[in-house]
Every structure is written in structure tokens, then in C-alpha cells.
Design a protein around this motif. Structure first.
Motif, PDB file in Angstrom:
ATOM      1  N   THR A 129       0.891  -1.220  -0.092  1.00 42.38           N
ATOM      2  CA  THR A 129      -0.134   0.063  -0.219  1.00 42.38           C
ATOM      3  C   THR A 129       0.871   1.298  -0.155  1.00 42.38           C
ATOM      4  O   THR A 129       1.966   1.139  -0.369  1.00 42.38           O
ATOM      5  CB  THR A 129      -1.178  -0.016   1.185  1.00 42.38           C
ATOM      6  OG1 THR A 129      -0.408  -0.226   2.237  1.00 42.38           O
ATOM      7  CG2 THR A 129      -2.045  -1.044   0.959  1.00 42.38           C
ATOM      8  N   SER A 147       1.680   5.403  -1.396  1.00 44.75           N
ATOM      9  CA  SER A 147       1.292   6.008  -2.462  1.00 44.75           C
ATOM     10  C   SER A 147       2.318   5.580  -3.497  1.00 44.75           C
ATOM     11  O   SER A 147       1.651   5.672  -4.746  1.00 44.75           O
ATOM     12  CB  SER A 147       1.667   7.533  -2.236  1.00 44.75           C
ATOM     13  OG  SER A 147       2.931   7.849  -1.671  1.00 44.75           O
ATOM     14  N   THR A 148       3.265   4.970  -3.401  1.00 45.02           N
ATOM     15  CA  THR A 148       4.229   4.323  -4.554  1.00 45.02           C
ATOM     16  C   THR A 148       3.481   3.195  -5.500  1.00 45.02           C
ATOM     17  O   THR A 148       3.614   3.754  -6.694  1.00 45.02           O
ATOM     18  CB  THR A 148       5.485   3.799  -3.982  1.00 45.02           C
ATOM     19  OG1 THR A 148       6.109   4.817  -3.079  1.00 45.02           O
ATOM     20  CG2 THR A 148       6.518   3.509  -4.981  1.00 45.02           C
ATOM     21  N   ASP A 162       1.077  -5.782   4.826  1.00 41.20           N
ATOM     22  CA  ASP A 162       1.069  -5.275   6.316  1.00 41.20           C
ATOM     23  C   ASP A 162      -0.065  -4.585   6.661  1.00 41.20           C
ATOM     24  O   ASP A 162      -0.929  -4.299   5.882  1.00 41.20           O
ATOM     25  CB  ASP A 162       2.422  -4.319   6.559  1.00 41.20           C
ATOM     26  CG  ASP A 162       2.437  -3.239   5.312  1.00 41.20           C
ATOM     27  OD1 ASP A 162       1.792  -3.065   4.801  1.00 41.20           O
ATOM     28  OD2 ASP A 162       3.710  -2.461   5.280  1.00 41.20           O
ATOM     29  N   GLY A 193       7.307  -1.072  -1.902  1.00 45.16           N
ATOM     30  CA  GLY A 193       7.777   0.375  -1.715  1.00 45.16           C
ATOM     31  C   GLY A 193       8.684   0.507  -0.845  1.00 45.16           C
ATOM     32  O   GLY A 193       9.095  -0.583  -0.418  1.00 45.16           O
ATOM     33  N   ILE A 194       9.477   1.663  -0.736  1.00 45.37           N
ATOM     34  CA  ILE A 194      10.513   1.866   0.452  1.00 45.37           C
ATOM     35  C   ILE A 194      10.091   3.129   1.296  1.00 45.37           C
ATOM     36  O   ILE A 194       9.759   3.986   0.728  1.00 45.37           O
ATOM     37  CB  ILE A 194      12.007   1.848  -0.373  1.00 45.37           C
ATOM     38  CG1 ILE A 194      13.046   1.684   0.672  1.00 45.37           C
ATOM     39  CG2 ILE A 194      12.044   3.018  -1.339  1.00 45.37           C
ATOM     40  CD1 ILE A 194      14.241   1.498   0.051  1.00 45.37           C
ATOM     41  N   HIS A 220      12.766   1.179   5.113  1.00 47.92           N
ATOM     42  CA  HIS A 220      11.983   0.138   5.349  1.00 47.92           C
ATOM     43  C   HIS A 220      11.243  -0.620   4.198  1.00 47.92           C
ATOM     44  O   HIS A 220      10.997   0.112   3.192  1.00 47.92           O
ATOM     45  CB  HIS A 220      10.942   0.368   6.383  1.00 47.92           C
ATOM     46  CG  HIS A 220       9.712   1.412   6.195  1.00 47.92           C
ATOM     47  ND1 HIS A 220       9.618   2.383   6.978  1.00 47.92           N
ATOM     48  CD2 HIS A 220       9.058   1.211   5.134  1.00 47.92           C
ATOM     49  CE1 HIS A 220       8.430   3.134   6.359  1.00 47.92           C
ATOM     50  NE2 HIS A 220       8.225   2.193   5.107  1.00 47.92           N
ATOM     51  N   GLY A 265       7.980  -3.161   3.558  1.00 49.39           N
ATOM     52  CA  GLY A 265       6.641  -3.690   4.641  1.00 49.39           C
ATOM     53  C   GLY A 265       6.975  -2.624   5.840  1.00 49.39           C
ATOM     54  O   GLY A 265       7.095  -1.457   5.244  1.00 49.39           O
ATOM     55  N   ARG A 308       0.097  12.130   6.546  1.00 50.09           N
ATOM     56  CA  ARG A 308      -0.640  12.828   5.360  1.00 50.09           C
ATOM     57  C   ARG A 308      -1.931  11.990   4.989  1.00 50.09           C
ATOM     58  O   ARG A 308      -2.768  12.432   4.523  1.00 50.09           O
ATOM     59  CB  ARG A 308       0.193  12.811   4.194  1.00 50.09           C
ATOM     60  CG  ARG A 308       0.511  11.698   3.311  1.00 50.09           C
ATOM     61  CD  ARG A 308       1.726  11.933   2.289  1.00 50.09           C
ATOM     62  NE  ARG A 308       2.168  10.874   1.325  1.00 50.09           N
ATOM     63  CZ  ARG A 308       2.722   9.671   1.907  1.00 50.09           C
ATOM     64  NH1 ARG A 308       3.265   9.539   2.902  1.00 50.09           N
ATOM     65  NH2 ARG A 308       2.992   8.673   1.095  1.00 50.09           N
ATOM     66  N   LYS A 317      13.137   9.255  -1.926  1.00 49.47           N
ATOM     67  CA  LYS A 317      13.609   7.883  -1.491  1.00 49.47           C
ATOM     68  C   LYS A 317      14.971   7.968  -2.114  1.00 49.47           C
ATOM     69  O   LYS A 317      15.535   6.570  -2.181  1.00 49.47           O
ATOM     70  CB  LYS A 317      12.503   7.150  -2.390  1.00 49.47           C
ATOM     71  CG  LYS A 317      11.249   7.290  -2.114  1.00 49.47           C
ATOM     72  CD  LYS A 317      10.891   6.784  -0.548  1.00 49.47           C
ATOM     73  CE  LYS A 317       9.457   7.043  -0.148  1.00 49.47           C
ATOM     74  NZ  LYS A 317       8.348   6.334  -0.805  1.00 49.47           N
TER      75      LYS A 317
HETATM   76  C1  F6R Z   1       3.265  -0.229   2.502  1.00 47.76           C
HETATM   77  C2  F6R Z   1       4.384  -0.565   2.961  1.00 47.76           C
HETATM   78  C3  F6R Z   1       5.659   0.677   3.164  1.00 47.76           C
HETATM   79  C4  F6R Z   1       5.629   1.459   1.908  1.00 47.76           C
HETATM   80  C5  F6R Z   1       6.510   2.583   2.325  1.00 47.76           C
HETATM   81  C6  F6R Z   1       6.778   3.744   1.337  1.00 47.76           C
HETATM   82  O1  F6R Z   1       2.302  -1.460   2.597  1.00 47.76           O
HETATM   83  O2  F6R Z   1       4.761  -1.653   3.073  1.00 47.76           O
HETATM   84  O3  F6R Z   1       6.630  -0.183   3.124  1.00 47.76           O
HETATM   85  O4  F6R Z   1       5.809   0.949   0.773  1.00 47.76           O
HETATM   86  O5  F6R Z   1       6.216   3.107   3.799  1.00 47.76           O
HETATM   87  O6  F6R Z   1       5.411   4.281   1.494  1.00 47.76           O
HETATM   88  P1  F6R Z   1       4.914   5.413   0.186  1.00 47.76           P
HETATM   89  O7  F6R Z   1       4.725   4.424  -0.961  1.00 47.76           O
HETATM   90  O8  F6R Z   1       3.834   6.027   0.803  1.00 47.76           O
HETATM   91  O9  F6R Z   1       5.990   6.280   0.132  1.00 47.76           O
END
Ligand code: F6R
Length: 259
Positions: A35, A37-38, A66, A131-132, A137, A139, A166, A201
Motif C-alpha cells: 500500500t 502512495s508508490t 502489512d 515500496g520503500i 523500510h 513492509g 498525510r 527516496k
Molecule cells: C506499505 C508498505 C510500506 C510503504 C513505504 C513507502 O504497505 O509496506 O513499506 O511501501 O512506507 O510508502 P509510500 O509509498 O507512501 O512512500
């Protein structure tokens, strides 16, 4: 690791959707869904392909990565709700084919064990989208997570809570705890697809891809995986040292070699 540097977020979404589509069309697939935004652009592109080109998820299953601990399943920001709203409700997964962690389970430790067993019973994940976080991190395995960890409860760093504020009316409503697939669990997926978008990132991507394998950058654990594809836009790639080589490799990719 295959590192692909693309001009922008749309190109990343298109490439990620292409990889997922290819796997779904090869036969019953188990997808791991992130999940945040990525991956939203990727989900939008998969929905478009479903509506306009007939891409079907009828034979696929999915597991979310997660969940916030304590949020009711129907809370708009529970990852169970988000994944349904942003993706799975808009395509044709069969009833019950999309599985999530119960963030309100009476016994969260038991719930974590149950979830790992459920993934194993489905035959494991074929393609895991990731995503990261700005702290590296994946997950919700925050820095210093064991590289062998299983699904379990973690405490979010304040940096991650601020990053995710946000999505909530205020930071006070961002939960402190989560249940996340562990780094060991994630690494059991057969193909890992890590997406990175935007300058915030860039340092995390550089540490994950070119830094040492170290618990202080959990995404660096992906270096231990035999099949990881990293898709980044130019801004997220801006701190990488070997971009020229990655671009050369991509340009030379043999036509027969799939992702
Ligand atoms: C979400 C998840 C997190 C997001 C990470 C980046 O299921 O596992 O690792 O991928 O926090 O979040 P965004 O994409 O919102 O920058």
C-alpha cells in the motif's frame, strides 16, 4: 538485482504493471500487494488494462504486506480497506482471493503466525510489489529488523509516522504499531519488485541497492534474493553511483530474457 532507471513515475507504473500482467497471464498467480502512495500508479494502470484490454485477475490471489495494529478492518486507512479501494475492488479477483492481516485480532502474535501459514498454504507469493520508506523500510520492517524476520508486530519509527501522517487527519491518529510480513517472509516470494519514486527516496534506494547488506537499511536484504527487480524514476535514482551501467545493461537486455 536488476535495476531499471526510468524517466518518471508513469514509466515506472507502466513497467511494473507489465511485469505483473506477464505473471498473471502465465497462469494462477499469487500477488503480494503493497500500500502507500508508490504503487498507486501501477494499480491504476492494471485497472486500465483490466477495463480496456481484458486483463483478468479471476485466477489470481493476493496478500497484503502489512497492517496497522488496532485499526478496524473497515477504517478507511486500514491497509485492508486501502488495497480494496485503490485496486482489488476495481478488477475481477474472486471472492475471498484477497487476503489481509487482521489488525484487530484478539491475539496479534497468533494472527502473525496464521498469516505466514496462509501465505505458505497458497504456495507462496509469485510477485511481491514493494515500496520503500525514507528510512529504508520495506513492509514495515524498520531499521534493525532481523533480516530473517517472520510476520510479527513492529513499532513504527517517528519518521515513518510523520511520513504517513498525510493519510490521517492528524499525526496523533497514526498508530504506533503494525503487523508486517518479515524480511524473511518477503524474501520467500519468488520475484521481488521494488519501486522507488521521487527525490525523498533517493538515499534509501542508494543504500538498499549499492550499500552494504545491513539491518540499518532493511531493503538491503533484497540483495540476498536471486530475483529482484528495482524500478526507479530519475529522482529516486539520483543518488545511485552506477546509473550508467544500469542503463547500459537495460539497453542490452536480450529479447529472450524476461523480467
Ligand atoms: C506499505 C508498505 C510500506 C510503504 C513505504 C513507502 O504497505 O509496506 O513499506 O511501501 O512506507 O510508502 P509510500 O509509498 O507512501 O512512500
Amino acid at each position: 538485482m536488476e535495476i531499471i532507471v526510468l524517466p518518471d513515475a508513469d514509466a515506472v507504473a507502466n513497467a511494473a504493471a507489465g511485469i505483473i500482467q506477464a505473471r498473471v497471464e502465465r497462469g494462477p498467480a499469487v500477488l503480494g500487494l503493497a500500500t502507500g502512495s508508490t504503487p498507486l500508479g501501477t494499480y491504476r494502470e492494471l485497472i486500465r488494462r483490466h477495463r480496456e484490454e481484458g486483463l483478468s485477475f479471476a485466477d489470481a490471489q493476493a496478500f497484503t504486506l502489512d497492517e496497522y495494529l488496532g485499526l478496524p478492518a473497515d477504517h478507511p486507512e486500514s491497509y485492508r480497506s486501502v488495497i480494496r479501494r485503490e485496486f482489488t475492488d476495481s478488477v475481477d479477483f474472486a471472492d475471498g482471493a484477497v487476503r489481509s492481516i487482521d489488525g484487530q485480532a484478539e491475539d496479534p502474535e497468533q494472527e502473525a503466525l496464521r498469516y505466514d501459514a496462509e501465505i505458505a498454504a497458497a504456495g507462496g507469493v509469485d510477485v511481491q510489489l514493494l515500496g520503500i520508506g525514507t528510512d529504508g523500510h520495506i513492509g514495515f520492517n524498520e531499521p534493525m529488523s532481523s533480516l530473517a524476520s517472520r510476520t510479527r508486530i513492529k513499532t513504527l519509527t517517528e519518521q515513518t509516522r510523520r511520513d504517513n501522517a498525510r493519510f490521517f487527519p492528524s499525526i496523533d491518529e497514526v498508530p504506533h504499531h503494525v503487523i508486517t510480513q518479515g524480511l524473511g517472509t518477503i524474501r520467500e516470494a519468488r520475484h521481488l519488485l521494488l519501486l522507488g519514486l521521487g527525490e525523498p527516496k533517493a538515499l534509501a534506494i542508494a543504500a538498499a541497492v549499492e550499500g552494504p547488506i545491513a539491518a540499518n537499511c532493511p531493503a538491503s536484504a533484497l540483495q540476498l534474493h536471486p530475483h529482484t527487480t528495482v524500478l526507479v524514476d530519475a529522482a529516486a535514482a539520483s543518488r545511485l553511483e552506477h546509473t550508467e551501467y544500469y542503463q547500459y545493461t537495460h539497453a542490452q537486455k536480450p529479447a529472450w530474457q524476461r523480467y
